[in-house]
Every structure is written in C-alpha cells, then in structure tokens.
Scaffold this active site. Sequence first.
Site, short mmCIF file in Angstrom:
data_model
loop_
_atom_site.label_atom_id
_atom_site.label_comp_id
_atom_site.label_asym_id
_atom_site.label_seq_id
_atom_site.Cartn_x
_atom_site.Cartn_y
_atom_site.Cartn_z
N GLY A 149 3.18 -6.86 -39.55
CA GLY A 149 3.29 -8.28 -39.29
C GLY A 149 1.92 -8.92 -39.15
N CYS A 150 1.88 -10.24 -39.23
CA CYS A 150 0.60 -10.95 -39.19
C CYS A 150 -0.04 -10.89 -37.80
CB CYS A 150 0.78 -12.39 -39.65
SG CYS A 150 2.12 -13.28 -38.81
N TYR A 151 0.72 -11.20 -36.77
CA TYR A 151 0.16 -11.12 -35.41
C TYR A 151 -0.24 -9.69 -35.05
CZ TYR A 151 1.64 -15.92 -34.17
OH TYR A 151 1.80 -17.28 -34.09
#
EC number: 1.2.1.38
Length: 347
Positions: A149-151
């Site tokens: 995921g990005c975070y």
Amino acid sequence: MIRVSIIGATGYTGIELVRLLANHPEVELSSLVSRNASNKPLSDIYPQFIGRIDLKFSEYDCQAICQNSDIVFTALPHGISQEIVGELYNCGVKIIDLSGDFRYKDSAIYEKWYRENHHYPHLLEKAVYGLVEINRNSIKRSSLVANPGCYPTASLLGLWPVISENLINLNTIIIDAKSGVSGAGKGLKRGSHFVEVDENIKGYSIGSHRHTSEIEEIIKTFSGNQKAIVSFTPHLVPMKRGILATIYVKLKQSISERALRELYHKYYPDHGFIKVLPRDIFPETKYVVGTNYCYIGLKYDTRTERLVIISAIDNLVKGAAGQAIQNMNVMFNLPEYMGLKQVGVFP
C-alpha cells in the site's frame, strides 16, 4: 520483450502503469482490460496517448490473457482482485497485484480489517510482499507479488533501518501521514469533490485505517516475529499526488543523529530509489512527484528523546505503479531502474 497485461487499466493506478510502461525498453503492452471501457481506444479516454499506444481496452478473458502475457498487473479494488488473481495463478502467468488482497499471511487479519472474505487463503503463503528494498531476494523467485500500500511504503521505508537494527521500541510508533486526493481512487465520492477538498485538510479513518494492520504485520514478519503497535492517522490534503509521512519513535538507547544518518546510508546506498537527505534538510512532496523515489529526512529531538523520520513519495508511483514496475524488473532480472529514471516535476 516482456508481454504485459494490465487489468483495471482505466483507474488512476492502472493508467499510471500504462504511462510508465510506455517508456520501458523491455516491455510490450499486450492488453489493457477495463469492463467500463471495453472496445474503446486508449487514446479516446486518455488523449495523451494519441500516436503513442494503439490499443483498445478489452473485456477480461483469462485464457487470452494467459496466452498473450508474461506478467499481469491487477489494478483492481480489494475483493474483486482476489478472484481474478486466483484464476490467473492457475495458468502459470506471473502476477503483481496492487490491491490489498495478498499482503497478509493470515486470512483472518485480512478479513477483520477489510471486512471481506478471502476465498484464496492458500495463495497467501505463496504471495511475496513487494517492498523491494527489504524483500528483494524473495521477489526474484516469486510468481505472485503483493504490491504494498501507499502509506505502508512511505512508513516502512522510513522505519526500516532502525527496526532492522532493533533500535526502537515497537510499541511507540506514531505515524502522521498526509496524502493527495488521487489516493482515494477514481470513483465518485463526496469527499473527493473539488469543493469539499479545496482549502481543506481532514483526518479520516482515525484508528481504523486498513494500512495500520499492514504496517504492523510487515514489521512483525521482518523483525523476528516481534509485535508492533502502531498509531497511524492519515489525512487528506488538497493536492493531486504525494504522501508525506511524519514518524515518531522512541529509541532504546542513546545514539547520535550522525550515527543514525550513517545507518540509513548503509541501508539505502546512493544508487537506489531511497534518498537520505543531509542534516536539517527534510523531504517535500514536490521532490518526488512523478517519480519512483522516496526521500527521507531525520531529526533526533533531544528534548523529547524521540527520533522524527519524515518520508515523501508519490502515492501513484513509488506508492503503487512505479513500485509494481520495480518489482517486475526484479522478477525478470532487469536493472531495477529500467523505465523508472524520471526526475521529479517542478514546480
């Protein structure tokens, strides 16, 4: 040439894959799958590709994709993606999944946080977490990669050296992260409307964001099964792209900021995608827009005895499509930089 298919090619992540792969010297785009745009030319929907890519979107056809692809990127919502990946895996094609469906080893954790049944738990053991900087060798041998995921990408890259050296208390991690609106996806929702977002910053999913569990599980997996407790708060900010994560941790023992910076340089040599900034210089999202780079800044706050780590990425590139291509390069024994040498867009 590597024959590539993209499923979910009209979304923000999917079209970012198309943009980046269009400049990859070892890639031939084989098929672009989109249920909503089937049989429409790519350039009709995204005119920036006029004269560059002469492809039409098509319906999903598992057999045709398997016959015409060496690797498939699935850029689909969670839940939907697992069904497609389950079919494709059986035909032997390599897969990079950009949803959250295969990032966990335990289906119960996935089902708790995503509120979705997992119908392919046997594939969770086969899937490899695709954060190249910490899992490169496993990715090389894998045929199913779960793109992070990005975070979690911004957070884990910022934390990794001090976690690996067992320098921090894993129950003291606080992550305050800001993301551009593209992180919410292309679907229409009130919270993404211009008049709702412009001149406004808001926190969301406080104490319940799915990426909290992903960060905790990956720390546990790669730190000798040590349990981490992460306080993670995401915010939506009025910009298109970018994530800025500010991370606060308590050190187990006193260590100088200079020694910490040397440690980060050891883990992230200058030739890689991770750039450790000089003392008193800190990342800005402008540095990384359109690139696969992650910029990291460090400050040891002697008054509070906390290490402050700031990391910046483009959520659509290092946080999604660029990282997926980096994984593909590793899987096919290509230079990691191939197709990913873009410099940040400024201003």
